[in-house]
Design a protein around this motif. Sequence first.
Motif, PDB file in Angstrom:
ATOM      1  N   GLY A  37       0.813  -1.204   0.000  1.00 25.99           N
ATOM      2  CA  GLY A  37       0.000   0.000   0.000  1.00 25.99           C
ATOM      3  C   GLY A  37       0.845   1.251   0.000  1.00 25.99           C
ATOM      4  O   GLY A  37       1.717   1.420   0.850  1.00 25.99           O
ATOM      5  N   GLY A  38       0.587   2.139  -0.965  1.00 22.76           N
ATOM      6  CA  GLY A  38       1.382   3.351  -1.113  1.00 22.76           C
ATOM      7  C   GLY A  38       0.641   4.624  -0.796  1.00 22.76           C
ATOM      8  O   GLY A  38       0.958   5.685  -1.331  1.00 22.76           O
ATOM      9  N   GLY A  39      -0.373   4.534   0.093  1.00 22.06           N
ATOM     10  CA  GLY A  39      -0.953   5.745   0.645  1.00 22.06           C
ATOM     11  C   GLY A  39      -0.022   6.327   1.682  1.00 22.06           C
ATOM     12  O   GLY A  39       1.099   5.844   1.894  1.00 22.06           O
ATOM     13  N   ILE A  40      -0.481   7.368   2.381  1.00 20.47           N
ATOM     14  CA  ILE A  40       0.421   8.022   3.329  1.00 20.47           C
ATOM     15  C   ILE A  40       0.788   7.074   4.467  1.00 20.47           C
ATOM     16  O   ILE A  40       1.900   7.144   5.010  1.00 20.47           O
ATOM     17  CB  ILE A  40      -0.208   9.328   3.873  1.00 20.47           C
ATOM     18  CG1 ILE A  40       0.855  10.188   4.550  1.00 20.47           C
ATOM     19  CG2 ILE A  40      -1.371   9.050   4.784  1.00 20.47           C
ATOM     20  CD1 ILE A  40       1.995  10.614   3.644  1.00 20.47           C
ATOM     21  N   THR A  41      -0.103   6.134   4.828  1.00 22.49           N
ATOM     22  CA  THR A  41       0.233   5.182   5.889  1.00 22.49           C
ATOM     23  C   THR A  41       1.375   4.268   5.463  1.00 22.49           C
ATOM     24  O   THR A  41       2.350   4.083   6.196  1.00 22.49           O
ATOM     25  CB  THR A  41      -0.997   4.335   6.262  1.00 22.49           C
ATOM     26  OG1 THR A  41      -2.086   5.195   6.592  1.00 22.49           O
ATOM     27  CG2 THR A  41      -0.691   3.428   7.435  1.00 22.49           C
ATOM     28  N   GLY A  42       1.245   3.678   4.279  1.00 31.27           N
ATOM     29  CA  GLY A  42       2.294   2.781   3.802  1.00 31.27           C
ATOM     30  C   GLY A  42       3.612   3.495   3.611  1.00 31.27           C
ATOM     31  O   GLY A  42       4.688   2.951   3.950  1.00 31.27           O
ATOM     32  N   LEU A  43       3.571   4.715   3.098  1.00 35.63           N
ATOM     33  CA  LEU A  43       4.808   5.473   2.896  1.00 35.63           C
ATOM     34  C   LEU A  43       5.457   5.814   4.229  1.00 35.63           C
ATOM     35  O   LEU A  43       6.683   5.741   4.375  1.00 35.63           O
ATOM     36  CB  LEU A  43       4.512   6.739   2.097  1.00 35.63           C
ATOM     37  CG  LEU A  43       4.152   6.495   0.624  1.00 35.63           C
ATOM     38  CD1 LEU A  43       3.500   7.730   0.025  1.00 35.63           C
ATOM     39  CD2 LEU A  43       5.398   6.110  -0.175  1.00 35.63           C
ATOM     40  N   ALA A  44       4.646   6.186   5.216  1.00 39.80           N
ATOM     41  CA  ALA A  44       5.199   6.467   6.550  1.00 39.80           C
ATOM     42  C   ALA A  44       5.818   5.214   7.145  1.00 39.80           C
ATOM     43  O   ALA A  44       6.881   5.277   7.783  1.00 39.80           O
ATOM     44  CB  ALA A  44       4.104   7.015   7.460  1.00 39.80           C
ATOM     45  N   ALA A  45       5.169   4.072   6.945  1.00 35.58           N
ATOM     46  CA  ALA A  45       5.728   2.814   7.441  1.00 35.58           C
ATOM     47  C   ALA A  45       7.057   2.511   6.770  1.00 35.58           C
ATOM     48  O   ALA A  45       8.022   2.085   7.419  1.00 35.58           O
ATOM     49  CB  ALA A  45       4.739   1.675   7.205  1.00 35.58           C
ATOM     50  N   ALA A  46       7.126   2.719   5.459  1.00 31.74           N
ATOM     51  CA  ALA A  46       8.359   2.441   4.725  1.00 31.74           C
ATOM     52  C   ALA A  46       9.500   3.318   5.208  1.00 31.74           C
ATOM     53  O   ALA A  46      10.629   2.841   5.417  1.00 31.74           O
ATOM     54  CB  ALA A  46       8.128   2.643   3.233  1.00 31.74           C
ATOM     55  N   LEU A  47       9.232   4.608   5.415  1.00 27.51           N
ATOM     56  CA  LEU A  47      10.289   5.508   5.865  1.00 27.51           C
ATOM     57  C   LEU A  47      10.757   5.137   7.269  1.00 27.51           C
ATOM     58  O   LEU A  47      11.962   5.106   7.549  1.00 27.51           O
ATOM     59  CB  LEU A  47       9.790   6.954   5.841  1.00 27.51           C
ATOM     60  CG  LEU A  47      10.798   8.016   6.285  1.00 27.51           C
ATOM     61  CD1 LEU A  47      12.084   7.934   5.462  1.00 27.51           C
ATOM     62  CD2 LEU A  47      10.183   9.404   6.190  1.00 27.51           C
ATOM     63  N   HIS A  48       9.810   4.831   8.141  1.00 29.46           N
ATOM     64  CA  HIS A  48      10.184   4.463   9.509  1.00 29.46           C
ATOM     65  C   HIS A  48      11.005   3.173   9.517  1.00 29.46           C
ATOM     66  O   HIS A  48      11.979   3.052  10.277  1.00 29.46           O
ATOM     67  CB  HIS A  48       8.916   4.295  10.346  1.00 29.46           C
ATOM     68  CG  HIS A  48       9.164   4.152  11.809  1.00 29.46           C
ATOM     69  ND1 HIS A  48       9.994   4.992  12.529  1.00 29.46           N
ATOM     70  CD2 HIS A  48       8.690   3.245  12.720  1.00 29.46           C
ATOM     71  CE1 HIS A  48      10.020   4.629  13.786  1.00 29.46           C
ATOM     72  NE2 HIS A  48       9.243   3.562  13.936  1.00 29.46           N
ATOM     73  N   ALA A  49      10.626   2.229   8.676  1.00 29.74           N
ATOM     74  CA  ALA A  49      11.352   0.958   8.625  1.00 29.74           C
ATOM     75  C   ALA A  49      12.753   1.128   8.041  1.00 29.74           C
ATOM     76  O   ALA A  49      13.719   0.524   8.521  1.00 29.74           O
ATOM     77  CB  ALA A  49      10.561  -0.055   7.801  1.00 29.74           C
ATOM     78  N   GLY A 471      -8.021   5.926  13.530  1.00 29.96           N
ATOM     79  CA  GLY A 471      -8.297   7.321  13.199  1.00 29.96           C
ATOM     80  C   GLY A 471      -8.090   7.570  11.727  1.00 29.96           C
ATOM     81  O   GLY A 471      -7.195   6.982  11.110  1.00 29.96           O
ATOM     82  N   VAL A 472      -8.916   8.449  11.146  1.00 29.65           N
ATOM     83  CA  VAL A 472      -8.838   8.692   9.706  1.00 29.65           C
ATOM     84  C   VAL A 472      -7.909   9.849   9.350  1.00 29.65           C
ATOM     85  O   VAL A 472      -7.584  10.044   8.180  1.00 29.65           O
ATOM     86  CB  VAL A 472     -10.243   8.964   9.123  1.00 29.65           C
ATOM     87  CG1 VAL A 472     -11.153   7.776   9.345  1.00 29.65           C
ATOM     88  CG2 VAL A 472     -10.862  10.225   9.730  1.00 29.65           C
ATOM     89  N   GLY A 473      -7.484  10.635  10.322  1.00 25.99           N
ATOM     90  CA  GLY A 473      -6.605  11.763  10.037  1.00 25.99           C
ATOM     91  C   GLY A 473      -5.189  11.332   9.740  1.00 25.99           C
ATOM     92  O   GLY A 473      -4.762  10.218  10.086  1.00 25.99           O
ATOM     93  N   ILE A 474      -4.424  12.218   9.118  1.00 28.41           N
ATOM     94  CA  ILE A 474      -3.047  11.893   8.751  1.00 28.41           C
ATOM     95  C   ILE A 474      -2.186  11.570   9.978  1.00 28.41           C
ATOM     96  O   ILE A 474      -1.441  10.585   9.959  1.00 28.41           O
ATOM     97  CB  ILE A 474      -2.435  13.025   7.909  1.00 28.41           C
ATOM     98  CG1 ILE A 474      -3.220  13.187   6.604  1.00 28.41           C
ATOM     99  CG2 ILE A 474      -0.966  12.742   7.594  1.00 28.41           C
ATOM    100  CD1 ILE A 474      -2.813  14.396   5.791  1.00 28.41           C
ATOM    101  N   PRO A 475      -2.250  12.353  11.065  1.00 33.37           N
ATOM    102  CA  PRO A 475      -1.424  11.986  12.228  1.00 33.37           C
ATOM    103  C   PRO A 475      -1.741  10.592  12.748  1.00 33.37           C
ATOM    104  O   PRO A 475      -0.825   9.838  13.109  1.00 33.37           O
ATOM    105  CB  PRO A 475      -1.773  13.066  13.260  1.00 33.37           C
ATOM    106  CG  PRO A 475      -2.258  14.222  12.467  1.00 33.37           C
ATOM    107  CD  PRO A 475      -2.970  13.631  11.288  1.00 33.37           C
ATOM    108  N   ALA A 476      -3.016  10.228  12.797  1.00 36.07           N
ATOM    109  CA  ALA A 476      -3.390   8.897  13.285  1.00 36.07           C
ATOM    110  C   ALA A 476      -2.863   7.812  12.361  1.00 36.07           C
ATOM    111  O   ALA A 476      -2.414   6.750  12.820  1.00 36.07           O
ATOM    112  CB  ALA A 476      -4.908   8.791  13.417  1.00 36.07           C
ATOM    113  N   CYS A 477      -2.910   8.062  11.055  1.00 33.76           N
ATOM    114  CA  CYS A 477      -2.394   7.076  10.100  1.00 33.76           C
ATOM    115  C   CYS A 477      -0.888   6.905  10.238  1.00 33.76           C
ATOM    116  O   CYS A 477      -0.370   5.779  10.186  1.00 33.76           O
ATOM    117  CB  CYS A 477      -2.754   7.491   8.673  1.00 33.76           C
ATOM    118  SG  CYS A 477      -4.519   7.348   8.276  1.00 33.76           S
ATOM    119  N   VAL A 478      -0.179   8.007  10.419  1.00 33.17           N
ATOM    120  CA  VAL A 478       1.277   7.929  10.595  1.00 33.17           C
ATOM    121  C   VAL A 478       1.615   7.191  11.887  1.00 33.17           C
ATOM    122  O   VAL A 478       2.515   6.343  11.918  1.00 33.17           O
ATOM    123  CB  VAL A 478       1.898   9.342  10.588  1.00 33.17           C
ATOM    124  CG1 VAL A 478       3.397   9.275  10.911  1.00 33.17           C
ATOM    125  CG2 VAL A 478       1.673  10.014   9.240  1.00 33.17           C
ATOM    126  N   ALA A 479       0.898   7.499  12.966  1.00 30.75           N
ATOM    127  CA  ALA A 479       1.135   6.805  14.228  1.00 30.75           C
ATOM    128  C   ALA A 479       0.862   5.311  14.091  1.00 30.75           C
ATOM    129  O   ALA A 479       1.608   4.475  14.621  1.00 30.75           O
ATOM    130  CB  ALA A 479       0.251   7.404  15.323  1.00 30.75           C
TER     131      ALA A 479
END
Length: 492
Positions: A37-49, A471-479
Amino acid sequence: MSEVPSSTPVSATSSPSPAPSPGVPAPGPAPRLLVLGGGITGLAAALHAVDAGARVTLVEAAARLGGKLRSGEIEGVRVDFGAESMLARRPEAVALARAAGLGHKLQPPNTASASLWTRDALRPMPKGHVMGVPAEAASLAGVLSDEGLRRIDAEAELPPEDLGDDVAIGEYVARRLGREVVDRLVEPLLGGVYAGNAYRISMRAAVPQLWKTVQEHPRLTDAVRAAQANAAHAAGGKQPGGPVFQGLKGGLGTLPLAVARTVRDRGGEIRTGTAAEELRRTPDAWRVVLTNGGVLEADAVVIALPAPRAARLLDAESPAAAAELRAVEYASMALVTLAYRRADTAALPAGSSGFLVPPVDGRTIKASTFSSQKWAWVDEENPELLVLRTSLGRHGDTADLARDDAELVSLSRRDLRLATGLDARPLASVVTRWNDGLPQYPVGHQGRVARVREHVAKLPGLAVCGAAYDGVGIPACVASAREAVDGLLAVD
């Protein structure tokens, strides 16, 4: 991690480890982590990893990264065709923007002066509430009827309630303070966030700060005051400082592109135009068959996909988790972006960021944002133009979304004329449809999420994250993304 014909699995040491990021130790073989998944959640996960030392590959079905974050142009002006701002009082989204090199482009709104279009007039947005739930009646004069105001004061005569494990916020607020509060304030505010129905939305999942205080205060208005006091205490004993929201110069749609660039710069791999078709556990790894016929193997997998797509992948290994995810409902919506000659827009209220619309008033649009007045960067793109947008559709209300683009533009123009007097013909219009774009959080949502995670936890090296959970907001997705990665990589 590399792609090979389906008959030839990848060995655990077939891919070289990328150079570690500065300050990140990389002892021993780096774990292989696959993000789906390449939405903001997946991208945040990739960067953190990547920053945690993993060898990362991200796979996205679409040709475009970013999910519901999308920027484009109208009459040569860059605008957002998806989410346009992120909550700044939570740190995760702003921190992600800074990590992706966009700190200098963070920009708060020019104005936070919004209105409610209700009772046939634009009325100032009341203050002193928590997601539309007021602490007192006085702040709602003009929004509620006299009877509605008296109903709030009458809460003192009501006995306490046992809320059990969860409650629909609309139902509870209506019982305590009257339906007018829900219909004319909670619905446009909370319903606007989720494109949902406040009479179904879980207080525990959607407004956790209020859920916490209602456990301690028999009166709802007292619980609202306590929630506000808790927020002030968290800010150091004073009113929270700094902007509530932040945008990005050039559009919030630039964030996923910047995160993707940072992932690649730090050694991660991102593939678009292909998706995971099958996910299976082997004795030593996870095996993912792609829609293009390739196969990837990884030590760990993060599923950062909408619930229905995650369910399909989990069918084979965790049918119980898949069944729970299939029960998650989604709402669709549309955004109509309009560009006008600024000289033709004198009817718009100066200095306003836009308005919300209570569904009870029977209008077609649910909200309108005056983008050129809200965001300095939009105005700077072309001061001679004024760009605004309207939103339409919510859960269970899909009739308007079945109309064609021209009809949605016409209906938006009609409501804008009735609300503000704006009757000019726009120079251009763009309709963006987000079908099944927002997961719903009904009563019991947190219980469902807990059951999904309990089932997934039985599968070593697998985690789920995204808007369907916390949560549906960007901060919740990143967390959510960071928590998933930390659990898989045992990051302290």
